[in-house]
Write an enzyme that holds these catalytic residues in place. Structure first.
Site, short mmCIF file in Angstrom:
data_model
loop_
_atom_site.label_atom_id
_atom_site.label_comp_id
_atom_site.label_asym_id
_atom_site.label_seq_id
_atom_site.Cartn_x
_atom_site.Cartn_y
_atom_site.Cartn_z
N GLY A 193 -9.77 -3.91 2.51
CA GLY A 193 -10.18 -3.12 3.67
C GLY A 193 -11.19 -3.85 4.54
N GLY A 194 -10.79 -4.08 5.79
CA GLY A 194 -11.72 -4.69 6.75
C GLY A 194 -12.03 -6.15 6.46
N MET A 220 -12.53 -0.95 -3.17
CA MET A 220 -12.15 -0.54 -1.81
C MET A 220 -13.36 -0.75 -0.89
SD MET A 220 -9.01 0.28 -1.86
CE MET A 220 -8.99 0.64 -0.10
N GLY A 227 -5.19 1.22 7.77
CA GLY A 227 -5.61 -0.15 8.04
C GLY A 227 -6.56 -0.16 9.23
N ASP A 252 0.84 -1.20 0.00
CA ASP A 252 0.00 0.00 0.00
C ASP A 252 0.86 1.24 0.00
OD1 ASP A 252 -2.77 -0.81 0.03
OD2 ASP A 252 -2.32 -1.77 1.95
N GLY A 306 -6.45 4.80 3.17
CA GLY A 306 -5.57 5.64 3.97
C GLY A 306 -5.05 4.94 5.21
N HIS A 327 -0.47 -1.17 -4.75
CA HIS A 327 -1.68 -0.33 -4.77
C HIS A 327 -1.25 1.11 -4.54
CE1 HIS A 327 -5.66 0.68 -2.40
NE2 HIS A 327 -5.56 1.37 -3.54
N MET A 382 -1.96 4.72 -3.88
CA MET A 382 -2.92 5.73 -3.40
C MET A 382 -2.19 7.07 -3.42
SD MET A 382 -4.45 3.42 -0.35
CE MET A 382 -3.06 2.30 -0.47
C1 DX5 Z 1 -6.35 0.86 3.06
C2 DX5 Z 1 -5.34 -0.07 2.42
C3 DX5 Z 1 -5.56 -1.49 2.77
C4 DX5 Z 1 -5.40 -1.76 4.22
C5 DX5 Z 1 -6.09 -3.05 4.57
O1 DX5 Z 1 -6.01 2.15 2.76
O2 DX5 Z 1 -5.42 0.03 1.02
O3 DX5 Z 1 -4.77 -2.39 2.02
O4 DX5 Z 1 -4.08 -1.79 4.60
O5 DX5 Z 1 -5.93 -3.20 5.91
P1 DX5 Z 1 -6.98 -3.91 6.87
O6 DX5 Z 1 -7.04 -5.33 6.41
O7 DX5 Z 1 -6.36 -3.73 8.18
O8 DX5 Z 1 -8.29 -3.20 6.70
ZN ZN Z 2 -4.50 -1.63 -0.59
#
Ligand code: DX5
Ligand code: ZN
Length: 219
Positions: free
Chosen positions: A179-180, A140, A147, A36, A145, A67, A69
């Site tokens: 995410g999540g 997403m 985790g 990330d 942003g 990824h 961002m």
């Molecule tokens: C969010 C990131 C995700 C995140 C996932 O901005 O793109 O990859 O790290 O983390 P978890 O699994 O903790 O939601």
């Molecule tokens: Zn990601």
């Protein structure tokens, strides 16, 4: 049904032992390593850049799923390619400040798989002009942003939409969620048609990575 791909996000790893963390998730059955990249502009957090991706590359032969961002992804794509990315995913929102078509082309021309992603607030229609130009659709399931945020089930409509494209299209794409993701939300995502699951917290904050990965697969 296609095999489920598990992509641990190293954002949740212990960076003081990053090499060891990568070896551990690989031994535990991870399929890809998700990196990330956050620039403090497109998202309100700063993570790491190509130099860290290069270190990750040295530690594993698994595909690196990068990824971005960030703003101006087109400018940075060559550096992530050089660092060893296998797939590079970019955002479709205008705030990402790049020519999406051109960036996707640049990624594919460099021999990587191209991914396109959208924030939870962004309608799926934004992606439609680019169908056929990307290999992975990343949905997403949190606002990017950070985790550790709760999964947004309202995004499953986008996952179903993408799964329907796959039914109709010759060129099959991977449908990835990020995410999540935990065993329960993994099950929901798979039921709706996702085949790639990104998970940070539920793997790296667990005591047993192999068990965590098996549980995400529904085993
Ligand atoms: C969010 C990131 C995700 C995140 C996932 O901005 O793109 O990859 O790290 O983390 P978890 O699994 O903790 O939601
Ligand atoms: Zn990601």
């Amino acid at each position: 049904m296609a095999r489920i791909i598990i992509a641990p996000s190293i954002l949740a790893a212990d960076f003081s032992r990053l090499a060891e963390e990568i070896h551990s998730v690989e031994a535990a059955g991870a399929d890809w390593i998700h990196c990330d990249i956050m620039d403090g502009h497109f998202v309100d957090n700063i993570s790491f850049g190509p130099d860290v991706v290069r270190l990750v590359r040295k530690e594993t032969s698994l595909p690196l799923d990068v990824h971005l961002m960030i703003e101006h992804a087109d400018h940075y794509v060559p550096r992530f390619v050089k660092a060893g990315a296998n797939s590079i995913t970019v955002h479709v929102e205008p705030e990402a400040k790049h020519d999406v078509l051109e960036t996707l082309r640049k990624i594919r021309d460099a021999g990587c798989r191209a991914g396109l992603t959208l924030n939870p607030e962004t309608p799926i229609e934004m992606i439609e002009p680019f169908v056929g130009k990307f290999d992975i659709l990343l949905v997403m399931t949190v606002h990017p942003g950070f985790g550790g945020q709760p999964f947004r089930a309202d995004q499953m409509e986008k996952v179903r939409h993408a799964a329907n494209w796959n039914e109709a299209c010759k060129h099959k794409i991977d449908v990835e969620v990020d995410g999540g993701i935990n065993p329960e939300t993994a099950r929901i995502s798979i039921e709706n048609g996702a085949n790639v699951l990104v998970a940070g917290t539920s793997i790296f904050h667990s005591d047993d990575y192999a068990k965590a990965i098996r549980e995400l697969r529904g085993e």
